[in-house]
Design an enzyme around this catalytic site. Structure first.
Site, PDB file in Angstrom:
ATOM      1  N   ASP A   1       0.863  -1.182   0.000  1.00 31.75           N
ATOM      2  CA  ASP A   1       0.000   0.000   0.000  1.00 31.75           C
ATOM      3  C   ASP A   1       0.899   1.232   0.000  1.00 31.75           C
ATOM      4  O   ASP A   1       1.654   1.443   0.953  1.00 31.75           O
ATOM      5  CB  ASP A   1      -0.883   0.020   1.251  1.00 31.75           C
ATOM      6  CG  ASP A   1      -1.905  -1.111   1.286  1.00 31.75           C
ATOM      7  OD1 ASP A   1      -1.776  -2.066   0.481  1.00 31.75           O
ATOM      8  OD2 ASP A   1      -2.806  -1.058   2.132  1.00 31.75           O
TER       9      ASP A   1
ATOM     10  N   LYS B   1      -7.221   3.283  -2.403  1.00 28.75           N
ATOM     11  CA  LYS B   1      -7.503   3.113  -0.975  1.00 28.75           C
ATOM     12  C   LYS B   1      -7.790   4.473  -0.354  1.00 28.75           C
ATOM     13  O   LYS B   1      -7.153   5.466  -0.715  1.00 28.75           O
ATOM     14  CB  LYS B   1      -6.297   2.449  -0.306  1.00 28.75           C
ATOM     15  CG  LYS B   1      -6.371   2.313   1.209  1.00 28.75           C
ATOM     16  CD  LYS B   1      -5.117   1.627   1.731  1.00 28.75           C
ATOM     17  CE  LYS B   1      -5.011   1.696   3.242  1.00 28.75           C
ATOM     18  NZ  LYS B   1      -3.788   1.053   3.749  1.00 28.75           N
TER      19      LYS B   1
ATOM     20  N   LYS C   1     -10.218  -0.114  -1.580  1.00 30.65           N
ATOM     21  CA  LYS C   1      -9.991  -0.481  -0.195  1.00 30.65           C
ATOM     22  C   LYS C   1     -10.415   0.652   0.718  1.00 30.65           C
ATOM     23  O   LYS C   1      -9.977   1.791   0.556  1.00 30.65           O
ATOM     24  CB  LYS C   1      -8.512  -0.814   0.048  1.00 30.65           C
ATOM     25  CG  LYS C   1      -8.188  -1.161   1.509  1.00 30.65           C
ATOM     26  CD  LYS C   1      -6.742  -1.597   1.665  1.00 30.65           C
ATOM     27  CE  LYS C   1      -6.364  -1.796   3.121  1.00 30.65           C
ATOM     28  NZ  LYS C   1      -4.963  -2.253   3.284  1.00 30.65           N
TER      29      LYS C   1
END
Length: 222
Positions: free
Chosen positions: A95, A157, A186
């Site tokens: 990430d 995300k 996400k």
């Protein structure tokens, strides 16, 4: 996305422990919990990657780490080196945090270039692009999401959970509308209950980042 069983819910949870005071014992506990519940991944800071990869080896649970976390305010070359290090250490998902000031100052072009460079290093390993949506306008969320998609990222995300406000249903829904069904979304940051997780999933999230994965599972009623 529809989640109709506890196993389906567990399979979308990134069991996350990114706090700076996490000890080796904390990390080991999170790995044990992730193995017990068959979570999607355990997400940790880079220093813990080798330990987590060893603990999860041979299981369905993936080792997730971060690059440019939590601010994103570093040159692409440093994010590249961090990414290379965590992948070499056993991470199989990453990430990354975008440079929010760059997005606001000059637009999404450099964001796309950076994501493309990092995705090249990731290869088949999923790359999730953290936008920090609480600091962005809707227009900036759309621009960054599209840039990440065009650059080949696997997920967008919402948040790092290191700002005052984390994921919102509105941001998740906007990201899903923007990237379509072929890319992951996400939701992460402040998701503390089963009801909150389900709201994010109903809005379009297909991965949930939370430090409260076990509590969510214990709340779930299917």
């Amino acid at each position: 996305m529809s989640v109709t069983s506890s196993a389906a819910l567990a399979a979308v949870i990134d069991h996350t422990i990114l706090r700076p005071d996490a000890t080796e014992a904390d990390i080991e506990q999170f790995c044990a919990e992730a193995l017990q519940w068959s979570f999607a991944s355990v997400c940790v800071n880079p220093i813990h990657v080798p330990r987590v990869a060893a603990a999860l080896r041979g299981s369905v649970v993936r080792t997730c780490s971060v690059a440019g976390f939590p601010l994103g305010a570093m040159p692409t070359e440093l994010k590249r080196r961090e990414l290379e290090w965590v992948l070499a250490g056993g991470a199989n998902e990453v990430d990354m945090v975008i440079s929010i000031g760059t997005l606001k100052g000059v637009g999404a072009g450099p964001i796309g270039d950076e994501v493309a460079a990092l995705k090249t290093i990731c290869g088949p390993a999923p790359l999730k692009v953290i936008l920090e949506t609480s600091l962005l306008t809707d227009e900036e969320i759309v621009a960054a999401s599209l840039a990440a998609k065009r650059a080949g990222a696997d997920f967008v995300k919402t948040s790092t959970a290191f700002t005052q406000k984390g994921a919102t249903v509105e941001a998740v829904a906007l990201m899903r509308r923007t990237v379509g069904l072929e890319m992951g979304v996400k939701a992460s940051g402040g998701i503390r209950s089963f009801a909150e997780a389900m709201a994010m999933i109903e809005a379009g999230a297909n991965r949930i980042g939370t430090s409260r994965g076990v509590a969510l599972m214990r709340e779930a009623h299917f």
